[in-house]
Design a protein around this motif. Structure first.
Motif, short mmCIF file in Angstrom:
data_model
loop_
_atom_site.label_atom_id
_atom_site.label_comp_id
_atom_site.label_asym_id
_atom_site.label_seq_id
_atom_site.Cartn_x
_atom_site.Cartn_y
_atom_site.Cartn_z
N SER A 87 0.82 -1.21 0.00
CA SER A 87 0.00 0.00 0.00
C SER A 87 0.86 1.26 0.00
O SER A 87 0.54 2.25 -0.68
N SER A 88 1.97 1.22 0.75
CA SER A 88 2.83 2.41 0.81
C SER A 88 3.52 2.68 -0.51
O SER A 88 3.90 3.82 -0.80
N ILE A 89 3.69 1.64 -1.34
CA ILE A 89 4.25 1.84 -2.68
C ILE A 89 3.20 2.43 -3.61
O ILE A 89 3.44 3.42 -4.33
N ILE A 90 2.02 1.84 -3.61
CA ILE A 90 1.00 2.17 -4.60
C ILE A 90 0.22 3.42 -4.24
O ILE A 90 -0.02 4.29 -5.09
N THR A 91 -0.19 3.54 -2.97
CA THR A 91 -1.14 4.58 -2.59
C THR A 91 -0.65 6.00 -2.85
O THR A 91 -1.38 6.80 -3.44
N PRO A 92 0.58 6.39 -2.41
CA PRO A 92 0.98 7.78 -2.65
C PRO A 92 1.05 8.14 -4.14
O PRO A 92 0.57 9.21 -4.55
N ILE A 93 1.64 7.25 -4.95
CA ILE A 93 1.74 7.54 -6.38
C ILE A 93 0.36 7.56 -7.03
O ILE A 93 0.04 8.45 -7.83
N ILE A 142 7.67 15.75 4.16
CA ILE A 142 8.98 15.87 4.80
C ILE A 142 10.07 16.07 3.75
O ILE A 142 10.90 16.99 3.86
N LEU A 143 10.08 15.24 2.73
CA LEU A 143 11.08 15.37 1.67
C LEU A 143 10.93 16.68 0.91
O LEU A 143 11.93 17.31 0.54
N SER A 144 9.69 17.09 0.68
CA SER A 144 9.46 18.37 0.00
C SER A 144 10.00 19.53 0.82
O SER A 144 10.60 20.47 0.28
N SER A 145 9.80 19.46 2.15
CA SER A 145 10.28 20.54 3.01
C SER A 145 11.81 20.57 3.07
O SER A 145 12.39 21.60 3.42
N ARG A 146 12.45 19.46 2.72
CA ARG A 146 13.91 19.40 2.71
C ARG A 146 14.49 19.73 1.35
O ARG A 146 15.67 19.48 1.08
N GLY A 147 13.66 20.27 0.44
CA GLY A 147 14.17 20.81 -0.81
C GLY A 147 13.96 19.96 -2.05
O GLY A 147 14.46 20.31 -3.12
N LEU A 148 13.20 18.88 -1.95
CA LEU A 148 12.94 18.04 -3.12
C LEU A 148 11.60 18.40 -3.75
O LEU A 148 10.64 18.73 -3.05
N GLU A 149 11.54 18.36 -5.08
CA GLU A 149 10.29 18.63 -5.80
C GLU A 149 9.27 17.56 -5.46
O GLU A 149 9.61 16.40 -5.21
N ARG A 150 7.97 17.93 -5.43
CA ARG A 150 6.93 17.05 -4.93
C ARG A 150 6.87 15.73 -5.70
O ARG A 150 6.70 14.66 -5.10
N ALA A 165 7.58 12.05 -4.11
CA ALA A 165 6.64 10.93 -4.16
C ALA A 165 7.31 9.68 -4.72
O ALA A 165 7.07 8.56 -4.26
N GLY A 166 8.18 9.86 -5.73
CA GLY A 166 8.89 8.72 -6.30
C GLY A 166 9.84 8.08 -5.31
O GLY A 166 9.90 6.86 -5.20
N ILE A 167 10.59 8.91 -4.57
CA ILE A 167 11.50 8.38 -3.56
C ILE A 167 10.72 7.74 -2.43
O ILE A 167 11.10 6.69 -1.90
N ALA A 168 9.60 8.35 -2.06
CA ALA A 168 8.77 7.81 -0.97
C ALA A 168 8.28 6.40 -1.30
O ALA A 168 8.11 5.57 -0.40
N ALA A 196 20.92 10.93 -0.43
CA ALA A 196 20.74 10.83 1.01
C ALA A 196 19.29 10.54 1.37
O ALA A 196 19.00 9.73 2.26
N ALA A 197 18.36 11.19 0.66
CA ALA A 197 16.95 10.95 0.90
C ALA A 197 16.58 9.50 0.59
O ALA A 197 15.81 8.87 1.33
N THR A 198 17.14 8.96 -0.48
CA THR A 198 16.88 7.57 -0.84
C THR A 198 17.38 6.62 0.22
O THR A 198 16.68 5.68 0.62
N LEU A 199 18.61 6.84 0.71
CA LEU A 199 19.16 5.99 1.77
C LEU A 199 18.33 6.10 3.05
O LEU A 199 18.09 5.09 3.73
N ALA A 200 17.89 7.32 3.35
CA ALA A 200 17.05 7.51 4.54
C ALA A 200 15.74 6.74 4.42
O ALA A 200 15.29 6.09 5.37
N VAL A 201 15.14 6.81 3.24
CA VAL A 201 13.87 6.12 3.01
C VAL A 201 14.06 4.61 3.11
O VAL A 201 13.20 3.90 3.66
N LEU A 202 15.15 4.10 2.59
CA LEU A 202 15.40 2.66 2.65
C LEU A 202 15.58 2.19 4.10
O LEU A 202 15.04 1.15 4.49
#
Length: 415
Positions: free
Chosen positions: A156-162, A253-261, A265-268, A318-324
């Motif tokens: 669900s966490s993969i599919i729902t946000p996208i 959270i990622l958007s507030s840290r400077g990543l485009e929305r 969402a893709g990294i999330a 860094a965001a990708t590693l954090a998410v993993l």
């Protein structure tokens, strides 16, 4: 029993009961669509109504509070009447109320009113409903069966946000809620009707079993005030208040840290992949390695995630590693709690014990955690202070899991 005997029993269980795991996995996924879509719907709701982020997550906070109050009663009900009827009714009502979110506004009270109804229904689709059915038909292969069941939240966490992002872009946020609820109902309810059954729904389930469960549930108060339960509950709410809000609020959270929305969402989405991987790994290890050690290590992973998000703003790697890291911990958390509940308390008490613990996860993960996270952002315009607060909370949870002590040696000592 020999290792080959256990493997044979496990294969026989999977051959007979894999549809139960599939249906239960879909039920877990359905139970989290609002959890993983709220962060995506937050921006459109703010733009249209001007609501604060804390105001928006106040709905899920009410759900968390209601869940912890009602979870013990629903858990006991699962033990008495079985999970099938509760799960099917719960998913049906949850889909209907999710669609009803499309009607809210402009008053924040309308949003909170629908969420209050969702709060009352949420206890019918907690993980204990789905894991109770799986635990009742799996013994030798229980660890992996529970892990695959709980992978539903990762899926669900993969599919729902996208999916939510695309539905909002195509249909607007109101129709996106309707479409999300409709898709959930169409995909999940047929599986539940056809495949979701527990041992209670088989001809071998006897009246004596029912009487034994009723007798065991008579000491519910003893279970809920035992040292093992209270320590599990405290460790659980600490880690849930950190890792679940990070997962559900990852896009903002990622958007507030400077990543485009869109990039956020893709990294999330990687969090879902990591959580599924974590669950499958944990499911394989739980029957082979002491679960307290696994828990103590796994709940420290969000510390790495928090430090990466704080130290490297706007850095996709860094965001990708954090998410993993966060995803691995998210995948391990509930699986470990479910397994520990099945070891410290008998299966006849599983619905009550794990149902209450799942309610605590909801209170921390959907209620207190997101509210604190959003309130801090509203006041300080940054998630960094909340990320720093997560570090000692994870450390305390790790210590509590490790200090649980050995499993009770005999079934009669459990509880």
């Amino acid at each position: 029993m020999s290792g080959s005997g256990l493997a044979g029993d496990s294969r026989a269980e999977w051959k007979a009961h894999w549809p139960v795991v599939l249906a239960a996995c879909s039920g877990v996924a359905a139970s989290t669509i609002n959890t993983y879509s709220t962060g995506v719907f937050m921006q459109p709701l703010q733009e249209e109504f001007g609501w604060s982020r804390a105001g928006i997550v106040s709905g899920s906070t009410m759900a968390g509070v209601a869940t912890i109050l009602l979870a013990p009663f629903c858990g006991a009900l699962v033990d008495r009447v079985g999970p099938r009827r509760i799960g099917i009714v719960g998913v049906t009502l949850s889909c209907g109320l999710t669609a009803l979110l499309s009607t809210v506004g402009p008053s924040l009270l309308s949003w909170q009113g629908v969420w209050l109804c969702l709060a009352l229904i949420n206890v019918m689709i907690l993980p204990n409903v789905w894991t109770a059915a799986v635990s009742s038909v799996f013994a030798a292969g229980r660890g992996l069966a529970l892990a695959i069941t709980l992978c539903g939240s990762g899926i669900s966490s993969i599919i729902t946000p996208i999916l939510a992002v695309h539905l909002i872009d195509m249909l607007g946020w109101r129709h996106a809620y309707i479409a999300l609820a409709g898709l959930c109902g169409l995909l999940v309810l047929p599986l539940l009707f056809m495949c979701f059954r527990s041992a209670r729904d088989t001809p071998t389930y006897t009246r004596a079993t029912t009487q034994r469960q009723s007798a065991d549930l008579a000491d519910a108060r003893t279970i809920l005030i035992s040292r093992h339960f209270l320590q599990l509950a405290l460790a659980t709410i600490l880690i849930a208040s950190v890792i679940v809000p990070i997962g559900t609020m990852l896009v903002p959270i990622l958007s507030s840290r400077g990543l485009e929305r869109g990039t956020a969402a893709g990294i999330a989405a990687l969090m879902g992949i990591a959580s599924i991987s974590g669950r499958l790994l944990i499911g394989h290890l739980l029957d082979r390695v002491n679960a307290r050690l696994i828990a103590a290590v796994a709940v420290c992973l969000p510390i790495i995630a928090c430090l990466l998000l704080i130290s490297f703003p706007g850095a996709p790697i860094a965001a990708t590693l954090a998410v993993l890291c966060a995803g691995l911990a998210l995948g391990a958390e509930l699986d470990i709690v479910a397994y520990l509940a099945s070891r410290y308390f008998s299966l006849e008490r599983f619905g009550l014990a794990f149902g209450t613990l799942a309610g605590i996860v909801t209170l921390g993960g959907m209620g207190l955690g997101p509210l604190a996270l959003s309130t801090i952002f509203d006041q300080m315009h940054s998630y960094v202070p909340a990320l720093w607060a997560g570090v000692p909370m994870c450390m305390a949870s790790s210590i509590l899991f490790w200090r649980l002590g050995p499993y009770p040696e005999e079934e009669g000592l459990k509880g």
